[in-house]
Design a protein around this motif. Structure first.
Motif, mmCIF file in Angstrom:
data_model
loop_
_atom_site.group_PDB
_atom_site.id
_atom_site.type_symbol
_atom_site.label_atom_id
_atom_site.label_comp_id
_atom_site.label_asym_id
_atom_site.label_seq_id
_atom_site.Cartn_x
_atom_site.Cartn_y
_atom_site.Cartn_z
ATOM 1 N N GLN A 1 -7.266 3.107 -2.069
ATOM 2 C CA GLN A 1 -6.303 1.828 -2.584
ATOM 3 C C GLN A 1 -7.259 1.015 -3.447
ATOM 4 O OE1 GLN A 1 -3.439 1.178 -2.471
ATOM 5 N NE2 GLN A 1 -2.861 -1.012 -3.014
ATOM 6 N N GLY B 1 -8.674 5.485 3.449
ATOM 7 C CA GLY B 1 -7.749 4.762 2.865
ATOM 8 C C GLY B 1 -7.882 3.599 2.071
ATOM 9 N N GLN B 2 -9.044 2.959 2.645
ATOM 10 C CA GLN B 2 -9.573 1.870 1.697
ATOM 11 C C GLN B 2 -10.097 2.051 0.357
ATOM 12 O OE1 GLN B 2 -11.551 -1.633 4.370
ATOM 13 N NE2 GLN B 2 -11.936 0.645 5.405
ATOM 14 N N ALA C 1 -5.236 1.681 3.473
ATOM 15 C CA ALA C 1 -4.960 1.234 2.194
ATOM 16 C C ALA C 1 -4.551 -0.350 2.444
ATOM 17 C CB ALA C 1 -4.137 2.079 1.592
ATOM 18 N N ALA D 1 0.652 -1.085 0.093
ATOM 19 C CA ALA D 1 -0.081 0.110 0.060
ATOM 20 C C ALA D 1 0.652 1.405 0.025
ATOM 21 C CB ALA D 1 -0.858 0.066 1.318
#
Length: 322
Positions: A254, A250-251, A64, A20
């Motif tokens: 990514q 953050g997820q 991420a 990440a």
């Protein structure tokens, strides 16, 4: 039904999680196996006090990494349910994953997973080819799938308005000697497992560049290799700005980056307008969106570059004693 994750499963998934992105490639995460679950922890020793005093960047990076971890487990047939910030008394534990019913991965999961080793920040100039509408739609869908939004700034006037905000934020940051010193500490001229190698840092910024760059590399660009005059700029935002919102963002970040990689696109991150509070508020108002901008991306077609290194997986694992 699988009820516990094993050390071997964590080690395998963490090898993908560490791919990440993170500010200055600081890699501020740890992964712990506890009571049969996997936990994602922020590593306070790797926070950047001058660049990221609030810990926002750590939570984005760990989010991420969490998405990569979820994806790796799903492709291994052992998907996870996730609880964010599960322990109020342990704020550094950002997520806990518990095994769900085993299943076969979906084609979409497999495609995104295959993009993990091919995703990296490309700080070089992109080609002038426009990003087609179907690819732009895919990027927006990726953000929405993770409860976030993605605003694409298309056209000269929209990009110019954003560039003014970004350059102002960049100037504010560059006036801070602590910020400059911290950035320089993470530039790597010799091989290292973290930080930004000079080869990956991108060319030295020029006054006529449409967007500011951090200047990790400091290399002169090749003749005729100016940055694209009309970059596709994307602003990723979340509903709120709590610690949980930042992990969610953050997820989403990514997932968007992997969707871009799967579509043959390159991307680099511009966090300067997010790091400066007044610039972030300016950006929010200019978009007219409900919620909080969490990251800005420059997206386009580019020449293959150089991925940044990663620390050995065992350095970021906390496993119970055998």
């Amino acid at each position: 039904m699988e009820t516990r994750y094993t050390a071997a499963q964590l080690r395998a998934a963490a090898a993908d999680a560490v791919r990440a992105p993170s500010l200055h490639n600081s890699q501020p995460w740890r992964f712990r196996l506890r009571d049969g679950g996997i936990e994602v922890l922020a590593d306070p020793a790797r926070r950047l006090p001058a660049t990221d005093p609030s810990g926002w960047g750590v939570r984005i990076a760990c989010g991420a990494a969490l998405f990569n971890l979820r994806l790796a487990l799903a492709v291994a047939g052992i998907p996870a349910s996730v609880r964010l910030r599960p322990y109020p008394a342990e704020p550094d534990v950002l997520a806990r994953l518990h095994p769900e019913t085993p299943r076969r991965p979906t084609p979409a999961e497999q495609a995104l997973y295959a993009a993990i080793p091919r995703r990296f920040s490309n700080r070089a100039p992109f080609w002038p080819d426009p990003v087609p509408a179907d690819a732009r739609w895919r990027l927006g869908e990726a953000a929405r799938a993770e409860q976030c939004w993605l605003e694409l700034l298309i056209g000269v006037s929209a990009v110019a308005a954003f560039a003014e905000i970004a350059r102002g934020a960049h100037r504010v940051l560059e006036r801070d000697p602590g910020y400059r010193a911290e950035r320089d500490e993470w530039v790597r001229v010799t091989p290292a497992p973290d930080g930004v190698p000079v080869a990956s840092g991108g060319p030295r910024g020029e006054p006529h560049d449409p967007l500011p760059s951090r200047g990790f590399g400091g290399r002169d660009r090749a003749p005729g290799r100016d940055f694209e005059p009309e970059p596709l700029v994307a602003v990723l935002g979340s509903v709120g700005n709590t610690a949980i919102d930042q992990v969610i963002a953050g997820q989403a970040l990514q997932r968007v980056l992997l969707a871009a990689t799967d579509a043959g696109l390159s991307a680099s991150l511009l966090s300067q307008p997010i790091e400066v509070h007044t610039a972030r508020e300016q950006l929010r108002l200019s978009l007219g969106r409900f919620g909080t901008p969490q990251m800005v991306l420059r997206i386009g077609y580019g020449q293959p570059g150089w991925p940044t290194p990663r620390r050995p997986v065992d350095e970021v694992l906390d496993l119970p004693a055998p």
